[in-house]
Design a protein around this motif. Structure first.
Motif, mmCIF file in Angstrom:
data_model
loop_
_atom_site.group_PDB
_atom_site.id
_atom_site.type_symbol
_atom_site.label_atom_id
_atom_site.label_comp_id
_atom_site.label_asym_id
_atom_site.label_seq_id
_atom_site.Cartn_x
_atom_site.Cartn_y
_atom_site.Cartn_z
ATOM 1 N N TYR A 106 -17.345 -8.984 14.661
ATOM 2 C CA TYR A 106 -16.332 -9.110 13.607
ATOM 3 C C TYR A 106 -16.493 -10.406 12.810
ATOM 4 C CZ TYR A 106 -13.614 -5.066 15.049
ATOM 5 O OH TYR A 106 -13.210 -3.792 15.321
ATOM 6 N N SER A 107 -17.003 -11.447 13.444
ATOM 7 C CA SER A 107 -17.171 -12.706 12.716
ATOM 8 C C SER A 107 -18.228 -12.588 11.627
ATOM 9 C CB SER A 107 -17.526 -13.841 13.673
ATOM 10 O OG SER A 107 -18.821 -13.653 14.215
ATOM 11 N N LEU A 108 -19.147 -11.659 11.786
ATOM 12 C CA LEU A 108 -20.175 -11.478 10.766
ATOM 13 C C LEU A 108 -19.599 -10.944 9.460
ATOM 14 C CD1 LEU A 108 -23.060 -10.075 12.952
ATOM 15 C CD2 LEU A 108 -23.004 -12.268 11.770
ATOM 16 N N ARG A 109 -18.396 -10.389 9.500
ATOM 17 C CA ARG A 109 -17.739 -9.949 8.271
ATOM 18 C C ARG A 109 -17.319 -11.126 7.399
ATOM 19 N NH1 ARG A 109 -13.411 -5.336 10.035
ATOM 20 N NH2 ARG A 109 -14.918 -3.781 10.719
ATOM 21 N N TYR A 110 -16.984 -12.231 8.033
ATOM 22 C CA TYR A 110 -16.385 -13.361 7.321
ATOM 23 C C TYR A 110 -17.289 -14.586 7.230
ATOM 24 C CZ TYR A 110 -12.436 -10.411 8.369
ATOM 25 O OH TYR A 110 -11.608 -9.329 8.485
ATOM 26 N N LEU A 111 -18.290 -14.671 8.065
ATOM 27 C CA LEU A 111 -19.170 -15.833 8.082
ATOM 28 C C LEU A 111 -20.609 -15.405 7.833
ATOM 29 C CD1 LEU A 111 -17.751 -17.525 11.300
ATOM 30 C CD2 LEU A 111 -17.279 -18.181 8.946
ATOM 31 N N LYS A 112 -21.426 -16.359 7.424
ATOM 32 C CA LYS A 112 -22.845 -16.085 7.241
ATOM 33 C C LYS A 112 -23.493 -15.895 8.608
ATOM 34 C CE LYS A 112 -23.355 -18.891 3.108
ATOM 35 N NZ LYS A 112 -24.033 -20.057 2.540
ATOM 36 N N ALA A 113 -24.535 -15.093 8.638
ATOM 37 C CA ALA A 113 -25.248 -14.844 9.887
ATOM 38 C C ALA A 113 -25.837 -16.139 10.450
ATOM 39 C CB ALA A 113 -26.345 -13.808 9.676
ATOM 40 N N LYS A 114 -26.260 -17.028 9.563
ATOM 41 C CA LYS A 114 -26.816 -18.304 10.008
ATOM 42 C C LYS A 114 -25.761 -19.128 10.741
ATOM 43 C CE LYS A 114 -29.773 -20.955 7.549
ATOM 44 N NZ LYS A 114 -30.211 -21.799 6.424
ATOM 45 N N THR A 115 -24.540 -19.131 10.252
ATOM 46 C CA THR A 115 -23.460 -19.875 10.889
ATOM 47 C C THR A 115 -23.122 -19.280 12.247
ATOM 48 O OG1 THR A 115 -22.570 -20.383 8.718
ATOM 49 C CG2 THR A 115 -21.097 -20.684 10.587
ATOM 50 N N VAL A 116 -23.052 -17.967 12.314
ATOM 51 C CA VAL A 116 -22.749 -17.307 13.581
ATOM 52 C C VAL A 116 -23.862 -17.573 14.590
ATOM 53 C CG1 VAL A 116 -22.386 -15.062 14.676
ATOM 54 C CG2 VAL A 116 -21.335 -15.559 12.476
ATOM 55 N N GLY A 117 -25.104 -17.511 14.148
ATOM 56 C CA GLY A 117 -26.231 -17.798 15.036
ATOM 57 C C GLY A 117 -26.224 -19.222 15.539
ATOM 58 N N LEU A 118 -25.839 -20.141 14.671
ATOM 59 C CA LEU A 118 -25.770 -21.547 15.061
ATOM 60 C C LEU A 118 -24.704 -21.768 16.130
ATOM 61 C CD1 LEU A 118 -26.925 -24.341 14.398
ATOM 62 C CD2 LEU A 118 -25.136 -24.578 12.698
ATOM 63 N N VAL A 119 -23.570 -21.156 15.973
ATOM 64 C CA VAL A 119 -22.508 -21.272 16.971
ATOM 65 C C VAL A 119 -22.945 -20.617 18.277
ATOM 66 C CG1 VAL A 119 -20.154 -20.565 17.530
ATOM 67 C CG2 VAL A 119 -20.676 -21.474 15.280
ATOM 68 N N ALA A 120 -23.638 -19.489 18.192
ATOM 69 C CA ALA A 120 -24.119 -18.819 19.399
ATOM 70 C C ALA A 120 -25.125 -19.683 20.148
ATOM 71 C CB ALA A 120 -24.725 -17.471 19.036
ATOM 72 N N CYS A 121 -25.931 -20.435 19.412
ATOM 73 C CA CYS A 121 -26.905 -21.318 20.062
ATOM 74 C C CYS A 121 -26.233 -22.484 20.770
ATOM 75 C CB CYS A 121 -27.906 -21.848 19.044
ATOM 76 S SG CYS A 121 -29.067 -20.603 18.495
ATOM 77 N N LEU A 122 -25.023 -22.811 20.378
ATOM 78 C CA LEU A 122 -24.307 -23.913 21.018
ATOM 79 C C LEU A 122 -23.626 -23.493 22.320
ATOM 80 C CD1 LEU A 122 -22.724 -25.656 17.924
ATOM 81 C CD2 LEU A 122 -24.545 -26.520 19.374
#
Length: 84
Positions: free
Chosen positions: A17-33
């Motif tokens: 659901y976060s991919l609807r509102y955020l860029k994939a790069k941002t979501v990937g960055l948070v996932a890497c953390l």
């Protein structure tokens, strides 16, 4: 079973659901953390401290995340300045 549902299914649903509102790069960055967050929880909850190689790896991840965030912010600021 409850932990598997909450920490796997629910969190992956939120990620989708976060991919609807955020860029994939941002979501990937948070996932890497996530490993960095896990080490923090390990220290807070289990009172177990990682070795130096784990801390060094976490610092590399944090440095990459900070670099990418600053770079993206500067790029957005430059784009906004051009559009004025």
């Amino acid at each position: 079973m409850c932990l598997g549902i909450f920490f796997t299914a629910f969190t992956h649903t939120l990620l989708g659901y976060s991919l609807r509102y955020l860029k994939a790069k941002t979501v990937g960055l948070v996932a890497c953390l996530q490993p960095v967050y896990a080490v923090g929880y390990e220290i807070a909850v289990l009172h177990s401290y990682p070795d130096w190689s784990t801390l060094f790896g976490g610092s590399i991840i944090m440095a990459a995340a900070i670099y990418e965030s600053v770079r993206e912010h500067n790029k957005a600021a430059a784009t906004a300045a051009v559009n004025l």
